[in-house]
Design a protein around this motif. Structure first.
Motif, PDB file in Angstrom:
ATOM      1  N   ASP A 116       0.854  -1.185   0.000  1.00 40.87           N
ATOM      2  CA  ASP A 116       0.000   0.000   0.000  1.00 40.87           C
ATOM      3  C   ASP A 116       0.889   1.234   0.000  1.00 40.87           C
ATOM      4  O   ASP A 116       1.460   1.586   1.029  1.00 40.87           O
ATOM      5  N   TRP A 117       1.111   2.006  -1.077  1.00 39.95           N
ATOM      6  CA  TRP A 117       0.619   1.783  -2.435  1.00 39.95           C
ATOM      7  C   TRP A 117       1.796   2.017  -3.357  1.00 39.95           C
ATOM      8  O   TRP A 117       1.970   3.087  -3.924  1.00 39.95           O
ATOM      9  N   HIS A 200      -5.534   3.537  -4.142  1.00 39.24           N
ATOM     10  CA  HIS A 200      -5.495   2.529  -5.213  1.00 39.24           C
ATOM     11  C   HIS A 200      -5.249   3.163  -6.580  1.00 39.24           C
ATOM     12  O   HIS A 200      -4.463   2.656  -7.391  1.00 39.24           O
TER      13      HIS A 200
END
Length: 320
Positions: A116-117, A200
């Motif tokens: 992440d990420w 994301h």
């Protein structure tokens, strides 16, 4: 001879129209065929609906076979659609089998781990002493298959370089595999395609396909260890105090394992997993405003005196 492509020509969303490697070509054809079937079915249904709306139904003649005629068409339509869906499923499985393995032994093996990420990229060789780690950027030689082992360090991610290969899940505790091959030199955009949290959409990477000579020069440069100079002492001290707990630089005392390896940071075109271009101004902005640029990222926004920030920025600019 490979042909260099501009970034415009290999834009990520061109995957429906273009393929630049044998791992993505069968998927491209699959997409075309499925899209064609969808269009044909839509046109047939639209035509039947238009005919039903425009056609004046005659008065019931009292014959009992009108309902039977309607059912006959239902049976025919159901049989055709069932056969069509079965054929599509079989073709999809054939395509999946076709892209499951490369036509020849991979020339290079990588392990890509999703965090992440951001992306950790490990280059693996028969001699472990030659292994090295980089981040958010993959370099591969043109015209040969590359094996990519996929892992996740936290949640489910998905690795996708649209014009080079299909999507593959990255599941914690498992190692999945796929292969890439670029038949033209260029820079190919990759993405995480499994929703993995707040940032994301800002989890990108670049695959840089180079001719063999260029790739060998890049590989040789990556094997080179960083040589600290007296001119960078002030920035090195700031780095060790504030950054080395998470970041690593090969050949130095900085061995952090929770964030991207920065050994040859300056050689990369992007930082923050594709969020910013790799310029001195953007590096300083990322250091001081990380949580504004990428809220929720593990990188904190650091408050440094101007002199320390300048020294740190100058040191990072030596990591080429």
């Amino acid at each position: 001879m490979s042909i260099a492509l501009s970034e415009k020509e290999i834009a990520p969303l061109n995957y429906f129209l273009h393929s630049y490697g044998p791992a993505s070509m069968p998927t491209l054809h699959l997409g075309w065929i499925f899209a064609s079937i969808v269009v044909v079915v839509f046109l047939i249904v639209a035509g039947l609906l238009a005919g039903a709306l425009l056609h004046k139904r005659p008065q019931n003649s009292g014959k009992i076979d009108d309902a039977d005629k309607g059912l006959r068409w239902v049976y025919i339509g159901t049989s055709i659609s069932t056969c069509l869906l079965l054929a599509m499923a079989v073709y999809a499985l054939i395509t999946l089998n076709t892209v499951a393995r490369p036509p020849q032994a991979p020339a290079l093996t990588l392990t890509v781990t999703g965090y992440d990420w951001w992306w950790k990229v490990e280059y693996e060789y028969d001699d472990p002493r030659l292994n090295f780690v980089t981040a958010n950027e993959i370099h591969i030689p043109v015209g040969v298959p590359v094996l990519v082992k996929l892992k996740s360090a936290d949640v489910i991610h998905a690795f996708w370089v649209p014009v080079l290969a299909g999507k593959t899940q990255m599941i914690p505790g498992l190692i999945n595999r796929q292969w890439l091959q670029a038949d033209a030199s260029g820079v190919y955009r990759g993405e995480c395609t499994q929703y993995c949290g707040l940032q994301h959409a800002h989890m990108a990477l670049e695959v840089v396909a180079q001719n063999p000579a260029e790739f060998q020069r890049w590989q040789t440069a990556q094997h080179r260890r960083v040589a600290l100079s007296p001119a960078s002492d002030a920035g090195w001290k700031v780095f060790m105090e504030h950054c080395s707990g998470c970041h690593s630089i090969r050949g130095t005392e900085a061995i952090g394992a929770h964030a991207p390896d920065l050994t040859h940071l300056k050689s990369r075109s992007l930082i923050a997993a594709g969020t910013l271009t790799n310029t001195p101004e953007h590096r300083e902005r990322w250091i001081t405003h990380a949580q504004e640029i990428k809220p929720g990222a593990r990188m904190p926004s650091m408050v440094l005196p101007p002199a320390e920030l300048t020294a740190l920025s100058a040191f990072l600019s030596t990591l080429d």
